[in-house]
Motif scaffolding. Structure first.
Motif, PDB file in Angstrom:
ATOM      1  N   LEU A 160      10.666  77.936 -45.819  1.00  0.00           N
ATOM      2  CA  LEU A 160      10.775  78.440 -44.334  1.00  0.00           C
ATOM      3  C   LEU A 160      11.992  79.332 -44.065  1.00  0.00           C
ATOM      4  CD1 LEU A 160       9.443  75.126 -42.654  1.00  0.00           C
ATOM      5  CD2 LEU A 160       8.253  77.410 -42.650  1.00  0.00           C
ATOM      6  N   MET A 161      13.051  78.887 -44.482  1.00  0.00           N
ATOM      7  CA  MET A 161      14.503  79.420 -44.154  1.00  0.00           C
ATOM      8  C   MET A 161      14.449  80.851 -44.776  1.00  0.00           C
ATOM      9  SD  MET A 161      16.457  77.758 -42.044  1.00  0.00           S
ATOM     10  CE  MET A 161      18.262  78.032 -42.373  1.00  0.00           C
ATOM     11  N   SER A 162      13.982  80.878 -45.831  1.00  0.00           N
ATOM     12  CA  SER A 162      14.138  82.105 -46.915  1.00  0.00           C
ATOM     13  C   SER A 162      13.212  83.455 -46.346  1.00  0.00           C
ATOM     14  CB  SER A 162      13.638  81.869 -48.180  1.00  0.00           C
ATOM     15  OG  SER A 162      14.363  80.760 -48.687  1.00  0.00           O
ATOM     16  N   PHE A 163      12.293  82.889 -45.370  1.00  0.00           N
ATOM     17  CA  PHE A 163      11.393  84.176 -45.032  1.00  0.00           C
ATOM     18  C   PHE A 163      11.707  84.289 -43.445  1.00  0.00           C
ATOM     19  CE2 PHE A 163       9.635  83.047 -49.014  1.00  0.00           C
ATOM     20  CZ  PHE A 163       9.356  84.233 -49.651  1.00  0.00           C
ATOM     21  N   GLN A 164      12.936  84.303 -42.999  1.00  0.00           N
ATOM     22  CA  GLN A 164      13.500  84.211 -41.491  1.00  0.00           C
ATOM     23  C   GLN A 164      14.266  85.529 -41.429  1.00  0.00           C
ATOM     24  OE1 GLN A 164      11.595  82.877 -39.208  1.00  0.00           O
ATOM     25  NE2 GLN A 164      10.700  81.322 -40.822  1.00  0.00           N
ATOM     26  N   ASP A 165      14.482  86.299 -40.449  1.00  0.00           N
ATOM     27  CA  ASP A 165      15.446  87.137 -40.015  1.00  0.00           C
ATOM     28  C   ASP A 165      16.835  86.488 -40.194  1.00  0.00           C
ATOM     29  OD1 ASP A 165      13.728  89.141 -39.430  1.00  0.00           O
ATOM     30  OD2 ASP A 165      13.899  88.714 -37.070  1.00  0.00           O
ATOM     31  N   GLU A 166      17.891  87.462 -40.742  1.00  0.00           N
ATOM     32  CA  GLU A 166      19.035  87.010 -41.375  1.00  0.00           C
ATOM     33  C   GLU A 166      19.805  86.207 -39.896  1.00  0.00           C
ATOM     34  OE1 GLU A 166      23.168  88.240 -43.629  1.00  0.00           O
ATOM     35  OE2 GLU A 166      21.506  89.740 -43.333  1.00  0.00           O
ATOM     36  N   THR A 167      19.724  87.007 -38.911  1.00  0.00           N
ATOM     37  CA  THR A 167      20.142  86.231 -37.457  1.00  0.00           C
ATOM     38  C   THR A 167      19.663  84.976 -37.282  1.00  0.00           C
ATOM     39  OG1 THR A 167      18.551  87.683 -36.070  1.00  0.00           O
ATOM     40  CG2 THR A 167      20.756  88.631 -36.635  1.00  0.00           C
ATOM     41  N   GLU A 168      18.147  84.668 -37.455  1.00  0.00           N
ATOM     42  CA  GLU A 168      17.814  83.327 -37.281  1.00  0.00           C
ATOM     43  C   GLU A 168      18.363  82.306 -38.523  1.00  0.00           C
ATOM     44  OE1 GLU A 168      15.355  80.478 -35.667  1.00  0.00           O
ATOM     45  OE2 GLU A 168      16.336  82.045 -34.879  1.00  0.00           O
ATOM     46  N   VAL A 169      18.328  82.648 -39.689  1.00  0.00           N
ATOM     47  CA  VAL A 169      18.876  81.993 -40.672  1.00  0.00           C
ATOM     48  C   VAL A 169      20.680  81.508 -40.442  1.00  0.00           C
ATOM     49  CG1 VAL A 169      19.739  81.931 -42.927  1.00  0.00           C
ATOM     50  CG2 VAL A 169      17.493  82.787 -42.572  1.00  0.00           C
ATOM     51  N   ASP A 170      21.243  82.568 -39.868  1.00  0.00           N
ATOM     52  CA  ASP A 170      22.631  82.226 -39.326  1.00  0.00           C
ATOM     53  C   ASP A 170      22.715  81.133 -38.171  1.00  0.00           C
ATOM     54  OD1 ASP A 170      23.868  83.864 -41.171  1.00  0.00           O
ATOM     55  OD2 ASP A 170      23.891  85.527 -40.127  1.00  0.00           O
ATOM     56  N   ARG A 171      21.750  81.278 -37.374  1.00  0.00           N
ATOM     57  CA  ARG A 171      21.600  80.502 -36.178  1.00  0.00           C
ATOM     58  C   ARG A 171      21.476  79.281 -36.477  1.00  0.00           C
ATOM     59  NH1 ARG A 171      18.500  77.834 -33.031  1.00  0.00           N
ATOM     60  NH2 ARG A 171      16.529  78.713 -33.883  1.00  0.00           N
ATOM     61  N   LEU A 172      20.388  78.844 -37.606  1.00  0.00           N
ATOM     62  CA  LEU A 172      19.908  77.518 -37.658  1.00  0.00           C
ATOM     63  C   LEU A 172      20.864  76.900 -38.843  1.00  0.00           C
ATOM     64  CD1 LEU A 172      16.157  78.356 -38.434  1.00  0.00           C
ATOM     65  CD2 LEU A 172      17.149  76.666 -36.963  1.00  0.00           C
ATOM     66  N   LEU A 173      21.585  77.833 -39.573  1.00  0.00           N
ATOM     67  CA  LEU A 173      22.787  77.283 -40.288  1.00  0.00           C
ATOM     68  C   LEU A 173      23.903  76.867 -39.884  1.00  0.00           C
ATOM     69  CD1 LEU A 173      22.708  79.537 -43.472  1.00  0.00           C
ATOM     70  CD2 LEU A 173      21.908  77.243 -43.624  1.00  0.00           C
ATOM     71  N   ARG A 174      24.209  77.471 -38.755  1.00  0.00           N
ATOM     72  CA  ARG A 174      25.282  77.034 -37.592  1.00  0.00           C
ATOM     73  C   ARG A 174      24.875  75.576 -37.141  1.00  0.00           C
ATOM     74  NH1 ARG A 174      25.700  82.477 -36.539  1.00  0.00           N
ATOM     75  NH2 ARG A 174      24.622  82.344 -34.414  1.00  0.00           N
ATOM     76  N   GLN A 175      23.753  75.442 -36.641  1.00  0.00           N
ATOM     77  CA  GLN A 175      23.260  74.396 -35.934  1.00  0.00           C
ATOM     78  C   GLN A 175      23.233  73.000 -36.683  1.00  0.00           C
ATOM     79  OE1 GLN A 175      19.577  75.372 -34.073  1.00  0.00           O
ATOM     80  NE2 GLN A 175      20.717  75.830 -32.063  1.00  0.00           N
TER      81      GLN A 175
END
Length: 271
Positions: A160-175
């Motif tokens: 699920l993470m691998s196929f998201q926009d980079e900005t969304e990945v960054d946001r989720l990783l920070r959370q």
């Protein structure tokens, strides 16, 4: 109080470009639902009031309303969350379409592979199991419908993470990992890039011994993973005829590809 004054009383200060409006009654109701969503055995009115920092009188009518609307259920003095929210989420047109197309194909995959399978979607900082099929024999590894799963530890979460926009990945990783170092952040992103390049995740479970997880993305029209279809493969010591991991992966890939085709995004996905 005149109309303008009453409206302005409900307006909070401007934050950035957004003017925030308050809805105290709605917020009380949402607080109750969120609180009960974390309670396996429910809570009494007194318990809820204490945990929410309110008096019983403040929440009494809201609880009564939620019971009447079937969002919560009263059992004696205790209140538990009903399945109403779960039903509403599944009647949302995109989710309903996904489940309608997934259900028969997941059953066929389980019959063919002799394994269970499940479908997950991102849900805040976790993933939610929205569909699940047990093994044909009823004996094996399976995940309960409605379960919340870790994102970074599981094959499905990584897909699920691998196929998201980079900005969304960054946001989720920070959370997910507030104190993550740049090196750790880079390590996760490298793992996502590998999954993205090969189109799926295939890994031994980080949480359960003897489970080999295989997961493929189900796309939306923007090319993002809207769901992950996963088989938690478990070998049977007493069944030499059972399909191998590689054979199950092939069957899972075909099922995911078919789902993407019927959902209208087949051109984005190639096995």
């Amino acid at each position: 109080m005149n109309d303008i004054a009453s409206r302005s009383a409900d307006v909070q200060p401007v934050v950035g470009d957004a003017r925030l409006y308050t809805a105290p009654a709605l917020e009380k109701g949402l607080d109750i639902l969120e609180l009960l969503s974390k309670q396996e055995h429910g809570l009494t009115r007194k318990d809820m009031a204490e945990r929410l920092g309110r008096s019983v009188g403040e929440i009494f009518r809201m609880i009564d309303c939620l019971v009447r609307r079937a969002y919560i259920v009263q059992v004696g003095d205790t209140f538990i969350l009903s399945t109403r929210l779960f039903e509403l989420s599944h009647s949302f047109p995109p989710t309903k379409r996904l489940l309608n197309e997934a259900a028969p194909r997941m059953r066929a995959l389980s019959q063919r592979s002799g394994q269970s399978c499940h479908l997950t979607v991102l849900n805040g900082t976790s993933q939610l199991v929205i569909a699940q099929i047990d093994t044909p024999e009823g004996v094996g590894f399976s995940i309960k419908l409605g379960s919340k799963l870790d994102i970074l530890k599981s094959a499905s979460g990584r897909v699920l993470m691998s196929f998201q926009d980079e900005t969304e990945v960054d946001r989720l990783l920070r959370q997910l990992c507030p104190g993550m170092s740049p090196q750790q952040l880079g390590g996760h992103k490298d793992a996502f890039r590998i999954i993205r390049s090969q189109g799926f995740a295939n890994m031994k479970s980080n949480q359960f011994s003897g489970v080999h997880a295989i997961s493929y993305p189900i796309f939306d029209l923007n090319g993002h993973a809207t769901a992950a279809l996963t088989v938690p493969y478990v070998a049977r010591l007493d069944d030499s005829q059972r399909l191998s991991v590689s054979a199950v992966q092939t069957a899972l890939a075909a099922t995911a590809a078919e789902m993407n085709v019927v959902l209208g995004v087949g051109g984005l996905y190639q096995i």
